[in-house]
Design an enzyme around this catalytic site. Structure first.
Site, mmCIF file in Angstrom:
data_model
loop_
_atom_site.group_PDB
_atom_site.id
_atom_site.type_symbol
_atom_site.label_atom_id
_atom_site.label_comp_id
_atom_site.label_asym_id
_atom_site.label_seq_id
_atom_site.Cartn_x
_atom_site.Cartn_y
_atom_site.Cartn_z
ATOM 1 N N GLY A 33 13.439 -9.400 -5.573
ATOM 2 C CA GLY A 33 14.166 -8.494 -4.686
ATOM 3 C C GLY A 33 13.651 -7.074 -4.797
ATOM 4 O O GLY A 33 12.536 -6.834 -5.263
ATOM 5 N N HIS A 36 9.569 -4.258 -1.032
ATOM 6 C CA HIS A 36 8.838 -3.138 -0.443
ATOM 7 C C HIS A 36 7.663 -3.710 0.344
ATOM 8 O O HIS A 36 7.495 -4.943 0.436
ATOM 9 C CB HIS A 36 8.385 -2.155 -1.530
ATOM 10 C CG HIS A 36 7.675 -2.810 -2.681
ATOM 11 N ND1 HIS A 36 6.500 -3.483 -2.536
ATOM 12 C CD2 HIS A 36 8.014 -2.921 -3.997
ATOM 13 C CE1 HIS A 36 6.107 -3.952 -3.703
ATOM 14 N NE2 HIS A 36 7.017 -3.645 -4.609
ATOM 15 N N GLY A 38 4.680 -4.140 -0.312
ATOM 16 C CA GLY A 38 3.836 -5.086 -1.054
ATOM 17 C C GLY A 38 4.344 -6.518 -0.899
ATOM 18 O O GLY A 38 3.559 -7.458 -0.697
ATOM 19 N N HIS A 39 5.670 -6.687 -0.993
ATOM 20 C CA HIS A 39 6.238 -8.024 -0.797
ATOM 21 C C HIS A 39 6.049 -8.489 0.644
ATOM 22 O O HIS A 39 5.762 -9.659 0.907
ATOM 23 C CB HIS A 39 7.742 -8.018 -1.110
ATOM 24 C CG HIS A 39 8.080 -7.679 -2.523
ATOM 25 N ND1 HIS A 39 8.632 -6.473 -2.886
ATOM 26 C CD2 HIS A 39 7.927 -8.386 -3.672
ATOM 27 C CE1 HIS A 39 8.826 -6.453 -4.189
ATOM 28 N NE2 HIS A 39 8.405 -7.595 -4.699
ATOM 29 N N GLY A 150 1.050 -11.464 -5.797
ATOM 30 C CA GLY A 150 0.336 -10.204 -5.649
ATOM 31 C C GLY A 150 -0.690 -10.008 -6.757
ATOM 32 O O GLY A 150 -0.441 -10.316 -7.919
ATOM 33 N N SER A 188 5.531 -0.724 -6.319
ATOM 34 C CA SER A 188 6.228 -1.485 -7.345
ATOM 35 C C SER A 188 7.704 -1.147 -7.252
ATOM 36 O O SER A 188 8.065 0.014 -6.997
ATOM 37 C CB SER A 188 5.711 -1.087 -8.740
ATOM 38 O OG SER A 188 6.628 -1.500 -9.734
ATOM 39 N N ARG A 190 9.567 -0.802 -9.581
ATOM 40 C CA ARG A 190 9.879 0.127 -10.678
ATOM 41 C C ARG A 190 9.515 1.578 -10.348
ATOM 42 O O ARG A 190 9.950 2.484 -11.059
ATOM 43 C CB ARG A 190 9.191 -0.317 -11.976
ATOM 44 C CG ARG A 190 9.773 -1.602 -12.539
ATOM 45 C CD ARG A 190 9.349 -1.884 -13.969
ATOM 46 N NE ARG A 190 10.162 -2.935 -14.557
ATOM 47 C CZ ARG A 190 9.844 -4.231 -14.579
ATOM 48 N NH1 ARG A 190 8.707 -4.631 -14.050
ATOM 49 N NH2 ARG A 190 10.656 -5.120 -15.127
#
Ligand code: PAF
Length: 287
Positions: A33, A36, A38-39, A150, A188, A190
């Site tokens: 979850g 962003h 990237g996903h 990824g 990321s 994070r």
């Protein structure tokens, strides 16, 4: 297209078994979850390779060590679903912990072996065993033909590839290139922990990778390539480097005279946030 949200194993089985859904080829994108771009790149790549795309959203407690950010890990299912609506997911499987681990933590787990003890594994003992255990369980539940991961989490990708190879899991694993912000910072979940100043400092990771890439492009040997990244990181105050490593596909350091593909992987702490990044290089015969 709004994806169908399922929360339980049986709802997932129903969604996968629906006659209209019976795909020639099914893809899975596994996530925790806090999605962003990237996903979404993973989902789009999945869409190109399959007729049915399943996205899993599950913050897997098994891969978090004591004192890690399990509790504060960002969670935003509504936001995730809104993003996925435009990206081409058919089914979103977002189970609770009890659904994935009925009866508590599993006694039997997948081991990443020595691969799981290096780099990230040295800093996060048991992390890759937790990752592989949930990845294999999700593969059994979703039964995909192809699973996309990824390149950003290079060691995770290596571990999944080895698991699929070593345990004869009949799933094709596809790597999707890292998505970066215009300033070079790899996307990321994070990154959300970084304040504005830390975010600026975080750019040093991609600068270090570029320096290594340039050195490799100049035909430099392995240690010179690695040192190019070390030097860039060392020049940035407020960034504490955990490792800079030039490794093969088992996350082992390459030999000084290595020629061929290698991954330059870095991990560094910016404030209390630990960031990782990597680049795939090709080391040439010394010029
Ligand atoms: O990369 C992640 O988000 C996680 O490690 C994964 C693959 C979803 C397993 O929990």
């Amino acid at each position: 297209m709004t994806p169908r949200l399922v929360r339980t194993r049986s709802q997932l089985a129903d969604a996968l078994a629906a006659p209209a859904a019976s795909p020639a080829r099914r893809a899975v994108v596994m996530t925790m979850g806090a999605l962003h771009e990237g996903h979404l790149a993973l989902v789009r790549a999945a869409r190109e390779r399959a007729d049915q795309v399943v996205v899993t959203i599950f913050v897997n407690p098994l891969q978090f060590g004591a004192g890690e950010d399990l509790e504060r890990y960002p969670r935003d299912l509504d936001g995730d679903l809104a993003l996925l609506a435009g990206a081409g997911a058919d089914v979103v499987f977002a189970p609770g912990v009890e659904e994935v681990y009925p009866g508590g933590e599993p006694l039997v787990r997948v081991s990443a072996g020595a691969l799981g003890e290096r780099l990230e594994g040295a800093h996060r003992p048991g992390h890759f065993d937790g990752v592989l255990t949930v990845v294999l369980k999700l593969m059994h539940l979703v039964r995909p033909d192809v699973a996309l991961f990824g390149q950003k989490d290079a060691q995770q990708l290596m571990a999944v590839r080895r698991m699929v190879h070593d345990l004869d899991v009949d799933v094709e694993v596809v790597a999707v290139p890292t998505v970066r912000d215009p300033d070079g910072v790899a996307l990321s979940s994070r990154n959300a922990y970084l304040d504005a100043e830390q975010r600026t400092r975080a750019r040093v990771l991609s600068r270090a990778l570029r320096a290594a890439q340039d050195a490799a492009g100049d035909g430099a040997p392995a240690e010179t390539v690695r040192q190019a990244a070390v030097d860039v990181l060392a020049a940035e105050p407020g960034v504490v480097v955990d490792y800079v490593a030039l490794v093969d596909d088992t996350a082992s350091d390459v030999a000084p005279d290595h020629v061929g593909p290698a991954v330059l992987a870095v991990a560094a702490r910016v404030g209390t946030t630990r960031l990782i990044d990597n680049v795939v290089l090709h080391l040439e015969e010394g010029r």
